[in-house]
Design a protein around this motif. Structure first.
Motif: not given
Length: 110
Positions: A18-19, A31-32, A48-53, A60-62
């Motif tokens: 991700a970027r 995401f790619r 908890k506001h984690g950075p999903l990137s 097709a999930s993160v």
């Protein structure tokens, strides 16, 4: 009619990576997948506001890097027993270039 803005090239994002795109209202994670699908979602996990990137991309999930919540990249919905969702944003890929709907930048962290 939707206006689109170019946000980068598909090859700038590693497969299963991700970027982030900075917008006036906050960050959007792009995401790619291993299959070269491109998705854009809010970069903050609602738990908890984690950075999903920074999470692990699988299919097709993160998975959130903080507490392992899993989000469907197409719908933004939490998977399994977790409840909640993140905002998704329209993306288009043309000739290897990634475009985001211009209005997405204005509502990123509404």
């Amino acid at each position: 009619m939707t206006d689109w803005i170019e946000i980068g090239e598909i090859n700038a994002i590693p497969r299963r990576g991700a970027r982030c795109v900075n917008t006036p209202s906050g960050k959007i994670a792009v995401f790619r997948t291993q299959e070269d699908q491109i998705f854009a979602i809010e970069n903050r996990c609602p738990h908890k506001h984690g950075p999903l990137s920074e999470g692990i991309v699988h299919g097709a999930s993160v998975t959130c890097p903080l507490h392992n919540w899993v989000f469907d990249l197409a719908t933004g919905q939490a998977q399994g027993a977790d409840e909640g969702s993140v905002r998704t944003y329209p993306i288009d890929v043309v000739d290897g270039r990634i475009f985001m709907a211009a209005e997405a930048a204005l509502v990123a962290a509404e």
